[in-house]
Write a protein that holds these residues in place. Structure first.
Motif, PDB file in Angstrom:
ATOM      1  N   PHE A 404       1.272  -1.258   0.187  1.00 58.39           N
ATOM      2  CA  PHE A 404      -0.380  -0.205   0.271  1.00 58.39           C
ATOM      3  C   PHE A 404       1.270   0.913   0.113  1.00 58.39           C
ATOM      4  CE2 PHE A 404      -2.359  -3.465   2.138  1.00 58.39           C
ATOM      5  CZ  PHE A 404      -3.196  -3.239   1.212  1.00 58.39           C
ATOM      6  N   THR A 405       0.703   2.614  -0.336  1.00 57.41           N
ATOM      7  CA  THR A 405       1.485   3.891  -0.993  1.00 57.41           C
ATOM      8  C   THR A 405       0.454   5.309   0.516  1.00 57.41           C
ATOM      9  OG1 THR A 405       0.104   4.248  -2.832  1.00 57.41           O
ATOM     10  CG2 THR A 405       2.368   2.728  -2.568  1.00 57.41           C
ATOM     11  N   PHE A 406       0.024   4.173   1.460  1.00 61.03           N
ATOM     12  CA  PHE A 406      -0.646   5.376   2.445  1.00 61.03           C
ATOM     13  C   PHE A 406       0.264   6.202   2.672  1.00 61.03           C
ATOM     14  CE2 PHE A 406      -2.982   1.581   3.383  1.00 61.03           C
ATOM     15  CZ  PHE A 406      -4.460   1.569   2.474  1.00 61.03           C
ATOM     16  N   ASP A 407      -0.121   7.568   3.213  1.00 51.76           N
ATOM     17  CA  ASP A 407       1.151   8.395   4.030  1.00 51.76           C
ATOM     18  C   ASP A 407       1.567   8.528   5.280  1.00 51.76           C
ATOM     19  OD1 ASP A 407       2.267   9.437   1.334  1.00 51.76           O
ATOM     20  OD2 ASP A 407       0.400  11.071   1.366  1.00 51.76           O
ATOM     21  N   ASP A 408      -0.660   8.102   5.777  1.00 48.75           N
ATOM     22  CA  ASP A 408      -0.906   8.215   7.018  1.00 48.75           C
ATOM     23  C   ASP A 408      -1.189   7.410   7.820  1.00 48.75           C
ATOM     24  OD1 ASP A 408       0.404  10.786   7.592  1.00 48.75           O
ATOM     25  OD2 ASP A 408      -0.968  11.573   6.877  1.00 48.75           O
ATOM     26  N   ILE A 409      -1.104   6.130   8.867  1.00 47.61           N
ATOM     27  CA  ILE A 409      -1.777   4.671   8.861  1.00 47.61           C
ATOM     28  C   ILE A 409      -2.358   5.129  10.846  1.00 47.61           C
ATOM     29  CG2 ILE A 409      -2.097   2.853   9.791  1.00 47.61           C
ATOM     30  CD1 ILE A 409      -0.201   2.510   7.184  1.00 47.61           C
ATOM     31  N   ALA A 410      -3.290   4.816  10.626  1.00 51.12           N
ATOM     32  CA  ALA A 410      -4.039   4.615  12.405  1.00 51.12           C
ATOM     33  C   ALA A 410      -4.527   3.750  13.083  1.00 51.12           C
ATOM     34  CB  ALA A 410      -5.057   5.554  12.717  1.00 51.12           C
ATOM     35  N   PHE A 411      -3.461   2.983  13.940  1.00 47.89           N
ATOM     36  CA  PHE A 411      -4.449   1.986  13.958  1.00 47.89           C
ATOM     37  C   PHE A 411      -5.229   1.583  15.270  1.00 47.89           C
ATOM     38  CE2 PHE A 411      -0.183   1.131  12.345  1.00 47.89           C
ATOM     39  CZ  PHE A 411      -0.168  -0.375  11.496  1.00 47.89           C
ATOM     40  N   VAL A 412      -6.478   0.863  15.503  1.00 53.50           N
ATOM     41  CA  VAL A 412      -6.887   0.963  15.958  1.00 53.50           C
ATOM     42  C   VAL A 412      -7.037  -0.118  16.852  1.00 53.50           C
ATOM     43  CG1 VAL A 412      -9.946   0.596  16.991  1.00 53.50           C
ATOM     44  CG2 VAL A 412      -9.068   2.765  15.126  1.00 53.50           C
ATOM     45  N   ILE A 413      -6.619  -0.166  17.446  1.00 56.07           N
ATOM     46  CA  ILE A 413      -6.441  -1.506  18.204  1.00 56.07           C
ATOM     47  C   ILE A 413      -6.825  -2.339  19.935  1.00 56.07           C
ATOM     48  CG2 ILE A 413      -4.544  -0.357  19.736  1.00 56.07           C
ATOM     49  CD1 ILE A 413      -2.666  -2.894  19.301  1.00 56.07           C
ATOM     50  N   ALA A 414      -6.676  -3.184  20.260  1.00 52.22           N
ATOM     51  CA  ALA A 414      -7.403  -3.538  21.512  1.00 52.22           C
ATOM     52  C   ALA A 414      -6.529  -4.925  21.082  1.00 52.22           C
ATOM     53  CB  ALA A 414      -8.950  -4.698  21.372  1.00 52.22           C
ATOM     54  N   VAL A 415      -6.209  -5.714  22.697  1.00 52.07           N
ATOM     55  CA  VAL A 415      -5.227  -7.017  23.192  1.00 52.07           C
ATOM     56  C   VAL A 415      -6.045  -8.119  24.003  1.00 52.07           C
ATOM     57  CG1 VAL A 415      -3.009  -7.187  23.992  1.00 52.07           C
ATOM     58  CG2 VAL A 415      -3.245  -5.722  21.937  1.00 52.07           C
ATOM     59  N   LEU A 416      -5.795  -9.052  23.856  1.00 49.53           N
ATOM     60  CA  LEU A 416      -6.643  -9.472  25.185  1.00 49.53           C
ATOM     61  C   LEU A 416      -4.940  -9.652  26.289  1.00 49.53           C
ATOM     62  CD1 LEU A 416      -8.131 -12.582  23.469  1.00 49.53           C
ATOM     63  CD2 LEU A 416      -8.868 -10.434  24.246  1.00 49.53           C
ATOM     64  N   ASP A 417      -5.408 -10.232  27.645  1.00 49.02           N
ATOM     65  CA  ASP A 417      -4.594 -10.261  28.721  1.00 49.02           C
ATOM     66  C   ASP A 417      -3.244 -11.052  28.588  1.00 49.02           C
ATOM     67  OD1 ASP A 417      -6.176 -12.346  29.392  1.00 49.02           O
ATOM     68  OD2 ASP A 417      -7.290 -11.049  30.454  1.00 49.02           O
ATOM     69  N   ASP A 418      -3.968 -11.989  27.282  1.00 49.29           N
ATOM     70  CA  ASP A 418      -2.342 -13.178  28.134  1.00 49.29           C
ATOM     71  C   ASP A 418      -1.370 -13.181  26.420  1.00 49.29           C
ATOM     72  OD1 ASP A 418      -4.292 -14.119  26.075  1.00 49.29           O
ATOM     73  OD2 ASP A 418      -4.392 -16.265  26.230  1.00 49.29           O
ATOM     74  N   LYS A 419      -2.172 -11.728  26.025  1.00 49.25           N
ATOM     75  CA  LYS A 419      -0.755 -11.691  24.290  1.00 49.25           C
ATOM     76  C   LYS A 419       0.191 -11.028  25.120  1.00 49.25           C
ATOM     77  CE  LYS A 419      -3.564 -13.822  22.116  1.00 49.25           C
ATOM     78  NZ  LYS A 419      -2.940 -15.875  21.559  1.00 49.25           N
ATOM     79  N   ASP A 420       0.982 -10.464  24.049  1.00 48.25           N
ATOM     80  CA  ASP A 420       2.324  -9.990  24.450  1.00 48.25           C
ATOM     81  C   ASP A 420       2.358  -8.524  23.763  1.00 48.25           C
ATOM     82  OD1 ASP A 420       4.523  -8.194  24.367  1.00 48.25           O
ATOM     83  OD2 ASP A 420       5.839  -9.968  22.871  1.00 48.25           O
ATOM     84  N   ALA A 421       1.619  -7.810  24.734  1.00 49.64           N
ATOM     85  CA  ALA A 421       0.895  -6.304  23.659  1.00 49.64           C
ATOM     86  C   ALA A 421       1.905  -5.493  23.472  1.00 49.64           C
ATOM     87  CB  ALA A 421      -0.036  -5.605  25.397  1.00 49.64           C
ATOM     88  N   ALA A 422       3.069  -5.597  24.518  1.00 47.26           N
ATOM     89  CA  ALA A 422       4.301  -4.725  24.401  1.00 47.26           C
ATOM     90  C   ALA A 422       4.490  -4.914  22.686  1.00 47.26           C
ATOM     91  CB  ALA A 422       5.149  -4.632  24.979  1.00 47.26           C
ATOM     92  N   GLY A 423       5.044  -6.155  22.368  1.00 48.82           N
ATOM     93  CA  GLY A 423       5.499  -6.990  21.488  1.00 48.82           C
ATOM     94  C   GLY A 423       4.994  -6.352  19.913  1.00 48.82           C
ATOM     95  N   ILE A 424       3.561  -6.237  19.875  1.00 47.08           N
ATOM     96  CA  ILE A 424       2.605  -6.176  18.690  1.00 47.08           C
ATOM     97  C   ILE A 424       2.462  -4.563  18.416  1.00 47.08           C
ATOM     98  CG2 ILE A 424      -0.183  -6.044  18.683  1.00 47.08           C
ATOM     99  CD1 ILE A 424      -0.346  -8.420  20.202  1.00 47.08           C
ATOM    100  N   VAL A 425       2.441  -3.588  19.562  1.00 40.95           N
ATOM    101  CA  VAL A 425       2.353  -2.264  19.450  1.00 40.95           C
ATOM    102  C   VAL A 425       3.898  -2.359  19.022  1.00 40.95           C
ATOM    103  CG1 VAL A 425       2.176   0.335  21.100  1.00 40.95           C
ATOM    104  CG2 VAL A 425       1.270  -1.744  21.346  1.00 40.95           C
ATOM    105  N   GLY A 426       5.175  -2.530  19.367  1.00 42.07           N
ATOM    106  CA  GLY A 426       6.005  -2.976  19.499  1.00 42.07           C
ATOM    107  C   GLY A 426       6.508  -3.166  17.926  1.00 42.07           C
ATOM    108  N   ALA A 427       5.472  -3.822  17.378  1.00 43.18           N
ATOM    109  CA  ALA A 427       5.971  -3.724  15.824  1.00 43.18           C
ATOM    110  C   ALA A 427       5.619  -2.911  14.610  1.00 43.18           C
ATOM    111  CB  ALA A 427       5.406  -5.450  15.745  1.00 43.18           C
ATOM    112  N   LEU A 428       4.115  -2.431  15.266  1.00 49.87           N
ATOM    113  CA  LEU A 428       3.235  -2.063  14.154  1.00 49.87           C
ATOM    114  C   LEU A 428       4.081  -0.085  14.699  1.00 49.87           C
ATOM    115  CD1 LEU A 428       0.354  -2.757  15.436  1.00 49.87           C
ATOM    116  CD2 LEU A 428       1.664  -3.773  13.409  1.00 49.87           C
TER     117      LEU A 428
END
Length: 510
Positions: A404-428
């Motif tokens: 894709f060729t977007f100039d700007d991207i916003a993420f709407v995000i929710a994460v479950l409590d047994d997931k690596d939230a910091a790892g997910i956000v850090g990748a994005l």
């Protein structure tokens, strides 16, 4: 059978005992009935044909809506059982249930697919190729995004409400029998996923199907789907996930997943870490199975961006296939396709016969993978992706930059409590202009005010919202200020399901 069937089984006539008189109509007689006649809408089921799935050439969609309440009742009964996030590490309970109904999982060959990321897409691609070959397919995946019917797919279509309800009615007495036996021994009754697996096996046998593609729910060795014997065992990339259930190391997780390998099976595997590869090779030796690994036995030769997807060239186990169009975004989907092709080669010709190029091209061109880099909104663009661990989030970020060729991207995000939230956000975070933090309908979702603190360790461009509706409204408003902005909903499969339902209801995409 629902009350609706009882009502339509006669023409309002009764015998001397007050019992309804069954009316047998020919197709011609039924065609002469007016549209308001109570027997008119039974035309798709003439001559005893029950109709496993909705057919474009009939009024099955009307039939499906009539059985909506029956299907919802099935789902409510499943929900009343122990949930999927608390699986029982056992096979005996599921094995006992399928035994009572005649072992339906033994009436068709099986391709069994496990891994951490990509297993759902690999399952769907495998199914689409086999269907292009003219085989009647059964596909079981999890979780569902909008409704439970999505998990049991027959010949490319989610099971109809009628078939879902009737198959459930057939197996329900036997499930209750097993429940009683388990409770008498002080064990948990059949769980949601155990009961659903039995329902899928029975539905595939009832259809009937020529081959079933089964996606493991969690792990492999003690997953309910493992009561079936897969002729082909498929492994997508293995990474850390569900560590509280599967183990804290790649080796432990791979060992559990390798439990799906049955004697003399054909194993095909994506490229794995050294630790995972050792476990798969050990399992192959113990079961006297063959193993083909990406990079050696097969590979994705190239992946080029194309309008609406990508063009791929794959060196398979038995042949090389050039310039295949696939309407899925992301190079990782190209790797999933290579794995699926190797699986089909192993199933159809034991890895010795090349696939027919035109048939393979049809299978890839018609594949879908809902919730995986799926565009669900236009003006502004809204994309959903079910990435819920760091590996999946990294693949999402890479695909967004490449396809894709977007100039700007916003993420709407929710994460479950047994997931690596910091790892997910850090990748994005490296490609994000802002985050709209929210929660999903899942009881296990991290509270927005807690998740937003994790996000703020990467960026200050973030706001938290109590509901998805609030978050997506403001995100879409922001994206609508420029043609080259997009909103990506991710972090939780449950959240993606909510987005899909809202997009359909509000008409985000023409």
């Amino acid at each position: 059978m629902s009350d609706r069937d009882d009502e339509l089984g006669n023409d309002g006539e009764f015998d001397e005992n007050g019992d309804p008189i069954e009316v047998e109509l020919t197709d011609e007689e039924r065609a002469e009935l007016g549209p308001d006649h109570p027997l008119a809408d039974l035309s798709p089921f003439a001559d005893g044909f029950e109709g496993t799935n909705i057919d474009d050439d009939s009024d099955f969609e009307l039939e499906d809506s009539e059985y909506q309440s029956d299907a919802e009742n099935v789902f409510e009964e499943l929900l009343a059982r122990v949930g999927e996030q608390a699986p029982q590490p056992r096979l005996e309970a599921t094995r006992r249930a399928v035994e009572l109904i005649g072992d339906p999982q033994r009436t068709y060959p099986v391709i069994h697919i496990t891994g951490t990321n990509g297993k759902t897409s690999t399952s769907r691609i495998t199914e689409s190729i086999l269907r292009a070959y003219g085989l009647r397919t059964g596909l079981m995946t999890s979780p569902h995004l909008v409704r439970v019917n999505e998990r049991i797919v027959i010949d490319g279509r989610p099971i109809s409400n009628r078939a879902l309800a009737e198959n459930w009615a057939d197996i329900r007495p036997f499930l209750l029998m097993v429940d009683a036996e388990l409770l008498a021994k002080g064990e948990e009754a059949l769980t949601y996923f155990e009961a659903l697996t039995v329902l899928a096996f029975a539905s595939f046998a009832e259809a009937p199907v020529d081959v079933a593609i089964l996606e493991v729910g969690m792990g492999g060795e003690w997953d309910s789907t493992n009561v079936a014997d897969g002729q082909v065992a498929v492994f997508s990339p293995i990474a850390l996930d569900h560590t509280h259930r599967l183990g804290s190391t790649i080796s432990e997780i791979a060992r559990t997943k390798a439990g799906i390998i049955k004697p003399a099976a054909a194993i095909v595997s994506a490229l794995q870490t050294a630790d995972a590869q050792i476990e798969l090779e050990r399992a192959a030796d113990l079961t006297e199975s063959t193993i083909g690994v990406e990079g050696d036995a097969f590979e994705l030769v190239s992946s080029d961006v194309a309008v609406g997807g990508q063009l791929i060239t794959v060196r398979g186990i038995a042949g090389t296939y050039s310039d295949l169009f696939m309407p899925l975004f992301g190079e990782f989907q190209g790797h999933n396709a290579a794995l699926a092709i190797a699986a089909v080669e192993s199933f159809l010709g034991a890895g010795t016969q090349a696939l027919v190029h035109d048939v393979l091209a049809e299978g890839l061109a018609t594949v879908t993978s809902p919730g995986r880099l799926q565009v669900i909104g236009a003006e502004p663009t809204v994309i959903v992706d079910a990435a819920h661990n760091p590996h999946g989030a990294a693949a999402l970020a890479a695909a967004l930059k490449e396809y894709f060729t977007f100039d700007d991207i916003a993420f709407v995000i929710a994460v479950l409590d047994d997931k690596d939230a910091a790892g997910i956000v850090g990748a994005l975070a490296p490609i994000a202009n802002r985050f709209y933090v929210t929660t999903s309908e899942s009881e296990r979702a991290i509270a927005p005010e807690e998740l937003v603190e994790t996000v703020r360790t990467f960026t200050d461009e973030t706001t938290d919202f109590d509901t998805f509706a609030e978050a997506i409204e403001l995100a879409r408003s922001w994206a609508g200020e420029s043609d080259r902005r997009a909103v990506v909903v991710t972090g939780s499969i449950t959240l993606v399901g909510e987005a899909l339902a809202m997009a359909k209801a509000e008409g985000w995409k023409p």
